[in-house]
Design a protein around this motif. Structure first.
Motif, PDB file in Angstrom:
ATOM      1  N   ARG A 140       0.983  -1.170  -0.020  1.00  0.00           N
ATOM      2  CA  ARG A 140       0.029   0.078  -0.068  1.00  0.00           C
ATOM      3  C   ARG A 140       0.759   1.346   0.005  1.00  0.00           C
ATOM      4  NH1 ARG A 140      -3.685   0.585   5.113  1.00  0.00           N
ATOM      5  NH2 ARG A 140      -4.003   2.869   4.122  1.00  0.00           N
ATOM      6  N   LYS A 141       0.291   2.183  -0.387  1.00  0.00           N
ATOM      7  CA  LYS A 141       1.050   3.591  -0.486  1.00  0.00           C
ATOM      8  C   LYS A 141       0.068   4.809   0.044  1.00  0.00           C
ATOM      9  CE  LYS A 141       4.152   6.432  -3.315  1.00  0.00           C
ATOM     10  NZ  LYS A 141       4.928   6.667  -4.572  1.00  0.00           N
ATOM     11  N   GLY A 142       0.310   5.233   1.388  1.00  0.00           N
ATOM     12  CA  GLY A 142      -0.753   6.214   1.732  1.00  0.00           C
ATOM     13  C   GLY A 142      -2.080   5.381   1.996  1.00  0.00           C
ATOM     14  N   ASP A 143      -2.990   6.046   1.264  1.00  0.00           N
ATOM     15  CA  ASP A 143      -4.232   5.372   1.372  1.00  0.00           C
ATOM     16  C   ASP A 143      -4.730   4.291   0.235  1.00  0.00           C
ATOM     17  OD1 ASP A 143      -5.060   6.906   3.636  1.00  0.00           O
ATOM     18  OD2 ASP A 143      -5.790   8.247   2.340  1.00  0.00           O
ATOM     19  N   ALA A 144      -3.752   4.417  -0.490  1.00  0.00           N
ATOM     20  CA  ALA A 144      -3.996   3.433  -1.748  1.00  0.00           C
ATOM     21  C   ALA A 144      -3.391   2.033  -1.559  1.00  0.00           C
ATOM     22  CB  ALA A 144      -3.135   4.014  -3.149  1.00  0.00           C
ATOM     23  N   ARG A 145      -4.280   1.120  -1.662  1.00  0.00           N
ATOM     24  CA  ARG A 145      -3.827  -0.320  -1.611  1.00  0.00           C
ATOM     25  C   ARG A 145      -4.021  -1.043  -3.134  1.00  0.00           C
ATOM     26  NH1 ARG A 145      -4.423  -2.581   3.620  1.00  0.00           N
ATOM     27  NH2 ARG A 145      -5.284  -1.090   4.986  1.00  0.00           N
ATOM     28  N   PHE A 146      -2.693  -1.855  -3.277  1.00  0.00           N
ATOM     29  CA  PHE A 146      -2.498  -2.415  -4.656  1.00  0.00           C
ATOM     30  C   PHE A 146      -3.129  -3.762  -4.548  1.00  0.00           C
ATOM     31  CE2 PHE A 146       0.950   1.069  -3.968  1.00  0.00           C
ATOM     32  CZ  PHE A 146       0.276   1.657  -4.979  1.00  0.00           C
ATOM     33  N   LEU A 147      -3.211  -4.268  -5.849  1.00  0.00           N
ATOM     34  CA  LEU A 147      -3.946  -5.499  -5.889  1.00  0.00           C
ATOM     35  C   LEU A 147      -3.122  -6.570  -4.997  1.00  0.00           C
ATOM     36  CD1 LEU A 147      -6.129  -7.034  -7.905  1.00  0.00           C
ATOM     37  CD2 LEU A 147      -4.036  -7.764  -9.259  1.00  0.00           C
ATOM     38  N   PRO A 148      -4.166  -7.279  -4.364  1.00  0.00           N
ATOM     39  CA  PRO A 148      -3.726  -8.361  -3.291  1.00  0.00           C
ATOM     40  C   PRO A 148      -2.841  -9.504  -4.078  1.00  0.00           C
ATOM     41  CG  PRO A 148      -6.132  -7.733  -2.910  1.00  0.00           C
ATOM     42  CD  PRO A 148      -5.722  -7.266  -4.175  1.00  0.00           C
ATOM     43  N   VAL A 149      -1.934 -10.348  -3.312  1.00  0.00           N
ATOM     44  CA  VAL A 149      -1.228 -10.992  -3.745  1.00  0.00           C
ATOM     45  C   VAL A 149      -1.768 -12.331  -4.419  1.00  0.00           C
ATOM     46  CG1 VAL A 149       0.594 -12.779  -3.328  1.00  0.00           C
ATOM     47  CG2 VAL A 149       0.772 -10.362  -2.586  1.00  0.00           C
ATOM     48  N   PRO A 150      -2.948 -12.790  -3.982  1.00  0.00           N
ATOM     49  CA  PRO A 150      -3.527 -13.907  -4.619  1.00  0.00           C
ATOM     50  C   PRO A 150      -4.209 -13.831  -6.027  1.00  0.00           C
ATOM     51  CG  PRO A 150      -4.330 -13.651  -2.356  1.00  0.00           C
ATOM     52  CD  PRO A 150      -3.509 -12.655  -2.547  1.00  0.00           C
ATOM     53  N   ARG A 151      -4.237 -12.428  -6.314  1.00  0.00           N
ATOM     54  CA  ARG A 151      -4.832 -12.078  -7.495  1.00  0.00           C
ATOM     55  C   ARG A 151      -3.754 -11.756  -8.669  1.00  0.00           C
ATOM     56  NH1 ARG A 151      -9.434  -8.096  -5.709  1.00  0.00           N
ATOM     57  NH2 ARG A 151      -9.740  -7.803  -7.787  1.00  0.00           N
ATOM     58  N   LEU A 152      -2.576 -11.688  -8.363  1.00  0.00           N
ATOM     59  CA  LEU A 152      -1.635 -11.087  -9.099  1.00  0.00           C
ATOM     60  C   LEU A 152      -1.252 -11.840 -10.360  1.00  0.00           C
ATOM     61  CD1 LEU A 152       1.496  -9.868  -7.006  1.00  0.00           C
ATOM     62  CD2 LEU A 152      -0.026  -8.659  -8.650  1.00  0.00           C
ATOM     63  N   ALA A 153      -1.400 -13.280 -10.251  1.00  0.00           N
ATOM     64  CA  ALA A 153      -0.726 -13.931 -11.387  1.00  0.00           C
ATOM     65  C   ALA A 153      -1.827 -13.838 -12.770  1.00  0.00           C
ATOM     66  CB  ALA A 153      -0.707 -15.586 -10.937  1.00  0.00           C
ATOM     67  N   THR A 154      -3.282 -13.841 -12.267  1.00  0.00           N
ATOM     68  CA  THR A 154      -4.436 -13.774 -13.158  1.00  0.00           C
ATOM     69  C   THR A 154      -4.300 -12.524 -13.964  1.00  0.00           C
ATOM     70  OG1 THR A 154      -5.645 -15.209 -12.028  1.00  0.00           O
ATOM     71  CG2 THR A 154      -6.874 -14.086 -13.635  1.00  0.00           C
ATOM     72  N   ARG A 155      -4.182 -11.272 -13.060  1.00  0.00           N
ATOM     73  CA  ARG A 155      -4.264 -10.144 -13.522  1.00  0.00           C
ATOM     74  C   ARG A 155      -3.272  -9.494 -14.330  1.00  0.00           C
ATOM     75  NH1 ARG A 155      -7.163  -5.904 -10.960  1.00  0.00           N
ATOM     76  NH2 ARG A 155      -6.750  -3.851 -12.103  1.00  0.00           N
ATOM     77  N   MET A 156      -1.767 -10.287 -14.048  1.00  0.00           N
ATOM     78  CA  MET A 156      -0.611 -10.020 -14.653  1.00  0.00           C
ATOM     79  C   MET A 156      -0.718 -10.629 -16.384  1.00  0.00           C
ATOM     80  SD  MET A 156       1.560  -7.842 -13.918  1.00  0.00           S
ATOM     81  CE  MET A 156       2.922  -8.195 -14.869  1.00  0.00           C
TER      82      MET A 156
END
Length: 259
Positions: A140-156
């Motif tokens: 996360r950076k400040g209030d922004a949360r980036f995509l959770p790890v379990p969903r990374l492979a499919t999204r990438m």
């Protein structure tokens, strides 16, 4: 692109991420771009210059839990260039990454496919042993949360497919969409911003368009990133619109003003 322009583009990409190179850093990068200094010599000099900037080591402190990307007992990112001070590591990272960008601009190397992963590996492989690998921790950076790890492979996988489909037709919208998605996914532990700006320039060149990253300043780049993340939905999907003017400026195609 000649050596002078390649250096200017590479330096600006680092400046967008906060680097403030001195004259010696620029001179060394120019020597590398013109062939007066080889890659090995350049990297060794970059590490030495960074260490001289702040030779102290981060004092180890006890951590309550293991943190996979850090040198054990510290808050310094694990690296392959032997630096244990965060200030020195940041400087060395910028210098080495700039040289790798020069190679891309001069076409002495060409990122392979999958393109996003290949770009990250090329830019940061000299510094981090995990370059080109998807992160294994949530970020996360400040209030922004980036995509959770379990969903990374499919999204990438979907992102890499979208990148491969970008062409001259509808270049602005398609490129803005993939850059925005890359920012939201944030697939790597470090270096996502420079991967995104490099992707933008590589796609512009592949589409046969002129490009100049210097047409976008840090305020515009960070503003687009913040605006996109602020509009993220529950699935970490973000709008492409904040990046449209960024892509237009870099590629020299002003569609929004003529449509």
């Amino acid at each position: 692109m000649n050596a002078e322009d390649a250096v200017a583009q590479a330096v600006h990409a680092q400046e967008l991420e906060g680097w403030r190179p001195d004259g010696d850093a620029r001179a060394a990068l120019t020597a590398f771009a013109t062939g007066a200094l080889g890659r090995g010599g350049y990297i060794a000099a970059a590490v030495a210059a960074a260490r001289a900037l702040d030779p102290s080591e981060q004092r180890p402190r006890l951590l309550r839990r293991y943190r996979p990307y850090y040198v054990r007992g510290t808050t310094v990112l694990r690296n392959g260039i032997g630096l244990a001070n965060p200030v020195a590591l940041a400087e060395a990272e910028h210098r080495v990454c700039a040289a790798r960008l020069v190679e891309i601009h001069l076409r002495t190397v060409a990122p392979d496919v999958p393109l996003v992963t290949s770009i990250h590996q090329h830019l940061f492989g000299d510094v981090y042993p995990w370059a080109g690998q998807q992160r294994i921790v949530d970020l996360r950076k400040g209030d922004a949360r980036f995509l959770p790890v379990p969903r990374l492979a499919t999204r990438m996988a979907a992102l890499e497919d979208a990148v491969a489909a970008v062409c001259h037709t509808d270049f602005i919208a398609a490129t803005a969409a993939v850059v925005a998605d890359l920012v939201a996914v944030h697939p790597f532990r470090e270096g996502n911003g420079r991967t995104a700006t490099t992707l933008l320039t590589v796609l512009a060149r592949r589409a046969g368009l002129p490009f100049d990253l210097r047409c976008v300043d840090r305020t515009a780049w960070m503003g687009a990133s913040r605006a996109a993340m602020a509009a993220a939905d529950g699935n970490h999907r973000v709008p492409a619109e904040p990046f449209v003017p960024v892509v237009e400026r870099v590629a020299g195609v002003w569609q929004s003003e003529t449509s």
